[in-house]
Design an enzyme around this catalytic site. Sequence first.
Site, PDB file in Angstrom:
ATOM      1  CG  ASP A  53      -2.268   0.718   0.936  1.00 16.85           C
ATOM      2  OD1 ASP A  53      -2.241   1.954   0.804  1.00 16.85           O
ATOM      3  OD2 ASP A  53      -3.318   0.053   0.841  1.00 16.85           O
TER       4      ASP A  53
ATOM      5  N   GLY B  21       4.642   1.633  -1.368  1.00 16.44           N
ATOM      6  CA  GLY B  21       5.028   2.006  -2.727  1.00 16.44           C
ATOM      7  C   GLY B  21       3.852   2.589  -3.479  1.00 16.44           C
ATOM      8  CG  ASP B  22       2.580   5.111  -7.273  1.00 17.28           C
ATOM      9  OD1 ASP B  22       1.443   4.638  -7.426  1.00 17.28           O
ATOM     10  OD2 ASP B  22       2.993   6.115  -7.880  1.00 17.28           O
ATOM     11  CG  PHE B  23      -1.574   0.631  -6.747  1.00 19.52           C
ATOM     12  CD1 PHE B  23      -1.991   1.757  -7.440  1.00 19.52           C
ATOM     13  CD2 PHE B  23      -2.376   0.162  -5.688  1.00 19.52           C
ATOM     14  CE1 PHE B  23      -3.157   2.427  -7.097  1.00 19.52           C
ATOM     15  CE2 PHE B  23      -3.547   0.836  -5.336  1.00 19.52           C
ATOM     16  CZ  PHE B  23      -3.939   1.977  -6.045  1.00 19.52           C
TER      17      PHE B  23
ATOM     18  CG  HIS C  52     -14.515   0.421  -6.004  1.00 24.24           C
ATOM     19  ND1 HIS C  52     -15.623   0.405  -5.193  1.00 24.24           N
ATOM     20  CD2 HIS C  52     -13.467   0.665  -5.189  1.00 24.24           C
ATOM     21  CE1 HIS C  52     -15.252   0.638  -3.941  1.00 24.24           C
ATOM     22  NE2 HIS C  52     -13.955   0.801  -3.918  1.00 24.24           N
TER      23      HIS C  52
END
Length: 339
Positions: free
Chosen positions: A203, A229-231, A249
Site C-alpha cells: 500500500d 510504494g505506488d501501484f 473501483h
Amino acid sequence: MACDRSDQERAYALLDLGDEIVHARALQIAAELGIADLLASGPRSSEDLAERTDSDPGALHRMMRLLASRGLFHETGPGVFELTETGGPLRSDHPASVRSVLALAGTVAPLVLGGVRHSLSTGEATFPVVAGEHIYDYMAHHPEHGRLFDEAMRELTRVAAPAVLDAYDFAGVSRIVDVGGGSGALLSAVLHREPGASGVVFDTPGVADSARERIRNEGLTDRCSVVGGDFFREVPPGGDLYVLKWVLHNWPDERATAILRSCRRAMGEDAKLLLIESVLPSDGAPHPGKAMDLSMLVLSGGRERTEEQFAELLAGADLELRRVVPTSSPHSLVEAVPR
Ligand SMILES: C[S@@+](CC[C@H](N)C(=O)[O-])C[C@H]1O[C@@H](n2cnc3c(N)ncnc32)[C@H](O)[C@@H]1O
C-alpha cells in the site's frame, strides 16, 4: 385531473425515498457521536446522552426517536433509549462493527451529495475540485481522516472476509500479494486460515506503516511482510496470487488499467489475479453497487463495473477473465490469468 389513490401512493413512496437522506444523516451522526458505545452498559436518557456528546437534549431526543423508528434503538420509557440487536454493529467493539464506515460516510457525505450535480454535468469527480487533490492524497495529508478511512476499510473487510474465505479456495496458494491491501485485514484472515501460506501487504508508505503494526499484533510478522510504494509504478514480484480488493473501483478505466499492468508485469505465467469487487448486473436489477457507483464517480472518478467491463479492462492489461464467483456479500470474486 384529480390525484387518485394510486397516484397518491406513488407520490408518498417518492417522498419517503427522498427522506432516506435524513435517516442516513442521523445514522452517520449517531456513529460519529458514539451513541451506541454510550449505550453499551445499558439504557440512558437523552439528557444524559446529550451531556456526554455536547448536544442539545431536545434535538438529540428527536434524532434518537427517528432512529428508534428504524429499530436501532428502543425507547424504554419517556426519553430513555437502549441499543437494540439491530443497532448492535454501531458499537465500536461489535464483531461486525460498521461505526467507522458510517462516521466516514458522514465526513464525505456533504461532498458526495453536494457533488452529484457537478459530476453529472461534467462526468468528472467532484472531490478533487472541492478538496484540491485526489481523495488518497487528501487522506495522506489529513491523518485524522486517513486513520478513519483505514479503520472503515478494516471494518468492511472484517465483515466481508468470511464470505470471501467461504467462496474461494486459497489452499495451495503459497505467496499472496495484496495490492492496495490497506491495514492487511484480508490477508491476515487468509493467512490465519492457510498456515502454509505467506504474503505481502502492499500500500502507500503511510498506510503501510500502520499495516506493519497490525500485522505484528496479528502475530504474522514471520509470514507477512508489508511494503510501501505506488501501484501505478510497480508492485512486489514473486506472488502466485495477486489480490486487489476494492481498489479498481476507485479509478477510471485508464488508471485501473495502469494498476492491472503493474500487477501483470510482476506476475509469473502461472500466477493468478483475484479482484474482489461489486460486479454490477447488466440489467436493471437492484444492487448495492449501484449507489457505490455514483459515490465513486463523485469521490474519485472511479466506477463499479459489469462482468463484461471487467473482462475488457483485464484484456487491456494482457489478462484474461477466467470466472466470476459470487459470495454471500455484495461483492464477487473475479479471477483472471495471464493471456
Ligand atoms: C478502498 S481501499 C481498499 C483497501 C483494502 N484492499 C480493503 O479492501 O480493505 C484502497 C486502497 O488503495 C490504496 N492506494 C491508493 N493509491 C495507492 C497507490 N498509488 N499505491 C498503492 N496503494 C494505493 C489506499 O491507501 C487504500 O488502502
